[in-house]
Scaffold this motif. Structure first.
Motif, PDB file in Angstrom:
ATOM      1  N   GLY A  14       0.792  -1.226   0.000  1.00 41.58           N
ATOM      2  CA  GLY A  14       0.000   0.000   0.000  1.00 41.58           C
ATOM      3  C   GLY A  14       0.820   1.269   0.000  1.00 41.58           C
ATOM      4  N   CYS A  15       2.104   1.189   0.333  1.00 44.12           N
ATOM      5  CA  CYS A  15       2.976   2.377   0.300  1.00 44.12           C
ATOM      6  C   CYS A  15       3.520   2.529  -1.118  1.00 44.12           C
ATOM      7  CB  CYS A  15       4.128   2.246   1.287  1.00 44.12           C
ATOM      8  SG  CYS A  15       5.195   3.709   1.345  1.00 44.12           S
ATOM      9  N   VAL A  16       3.490   3.734  -1.637  1.00 40.17           N
ATOM     10  CA  VAL A  16       3.909   3.956  -3.023  1.00 40.17           C
ATOM     11  C   VAL A  16       5.195   4.775  -3.135  1.00 40.17           C
ATOM     12  CG1 VAL A  16       1.579   3.736  -3.950  1.00 40.17           C
ATOM     13  CG2 VAL A  16       2.398   5.967  -3.208  1.00 40.17           C
ATOM     14  N   ALA A  59      -9.098  -0.656  -8.879  1.00 39.46           N
ATOM     15  CA  ALA A  59      -8.320   0.582  -8.762  1.00 39.46           C
ATOM     16  C   ALA A  59      -8.566   1.246  -7.399  1.00 39.46           C
ATOM     17  CB  ALA A  59      -8.669   1.541  -9.890  1.00 39.46           C
ATOM     18  N   GLU A  60      -9.799   1.208  -6.951  1.00 44.77           N
ATOM     19  CA  GLU A  60     -10.132   1.771  -5.641  1.00 44.77           C
ATOM     20  C   GLU A  60      -9.465   0.958  -4.527  1.00 44.77           C
ATOM     21  OE1 GLU A  60     -14.142   2.500  -3.042  1.00 44.77           O
ATOM     22  OE2 GLU A  60     -14.272   2.773  -5.220  1.00 44.77           O
ATOM     23  N   TYR A  82       0.791   2.179   5.419  1.00 47.57           N
ATOM     24  CA  TYR A  82       0.727   0.903   4.711  1.00 47.57           C
ATOM     25  C   TYR A  82      -0.300  -0.039   5.342  1.00 47.57           C
ATOM     26  CZ  TYR A  82       3.479  -0.834   8.633  1.00 47.57           C
ATOM     27  OH  TYR A  82       3.907  -1.178   9.889  1.00 47.57           O
ATOM     28  N   LEU A 107      -6.625  -0.702  -4.764  1.00 52.15           N
ATOM     29  CA  LEU A 107      -5.199  -0.373  -4.755  1.00 52.15           C
ATOM     30  C   LEU A 107      -4.917   0.993  -4.144  1.00 52.15           C
ATOM     31  CD1 LEU A 107      -4.010  -1.725  -8.214  1.00 52.15           C
ATOM     32  CD2 LEU A 107      -3.616  -2.723  -5.949  1.00 52.15           C
ATOM     33  N   SER A 108      -5.860   1.913  -4.250  1.00 55.05           N
ATOM     34  CA  SER A 108      -5.629   3.265  -3.732  1.00 55.05           C
ATOM     35  C   SER A 108      -6.136   3.457  -2.298  1.00 55.05           C
ATOM     36  CB  SER A 108      -6.271   4.300  -4.658  1.00 55.05           C
ATOM     37  OG  SER A 108      -7.678   4.145  -4.658  1.00 55.05           O
ATOM     38  N   THR A 109      -6.600   2.382  -1.659  1.00 55.19           N
ATOM     39  CA  THR A 109      -7.055   2.476  -0.272  1.00 55.19           C
ATOM     40  C   THR A 109      -5.883   2.888   0.609  1.00 55.19           C
ATOM     41  OG1 THR A 109      -8.644   0.696  -0.629  1.00 55.19           O
ATOM     42  CG2 THR A 109      -8.119   1.220   1.648  1.00 55.19           C
ATOM     43  N   PRO A 110      -6.011   4.003   1.345  1.00 58.48           N
ATOM     44  CA  PRO A 110      -4.898   4.433   2.200  1.00 58.48           C
ATOM     45  C   PRO A 110      -4.607   3.406   3.284  1.00 58.48           C
ATOM     46  CG  PRO A 110      -6.774   5.961   2.368  1.00 58.48           C
ATOM     47  CD  PRO A 110      -7.154   4.876   1.421  1.00 58.48           C
TER      48      PRO A 110
END
Length: 79
Positions: free
Chosen positions: A6-8, A48-49, A23, A51-54
């Motif tokens: 989750g960390c980019v 996509a949502e 993360y 993957l972008s979950t904080p």
């Protein structure tokens, strides 16, 4: 790239070590069309949502595999 799920954040030299990151300590779950992280269970059907979950946990970025950091050569017994 940070090894936490989750960390980019991306490694940009020695100054990147120890950056704060957000993360997911749990794993991804895919069940009957739903996607969510086992640690926070915010469910969605859109990938996509998902993957972008904080992230739901905070810590420091890890850019090396822990296996790489403590790589030890095993002795050979066939000689």
């Amino acid at each position: 790239k940070c090894k936490h799920a989750g960390c980019v954040k991306v490694y940009k030299g020695p100054n990147s070590e120890g950056q704060r990151c957000q993360y997911h300590p749990g794993g991804p779950v895919f069940h009957e069309g739903e996607k969510y992280w086992s640690c926070c269970r915010r469910r969605t059907i859109n990938f996509a949502e998902f993957l972008s979950t904080p992230g739901c946990a905070k810590g420091r970025c890890i850019f090396k595999d822990e296996k790489e950091a403590v790589a030890v050569e095993m002795p050979r017994f066939d000689m």
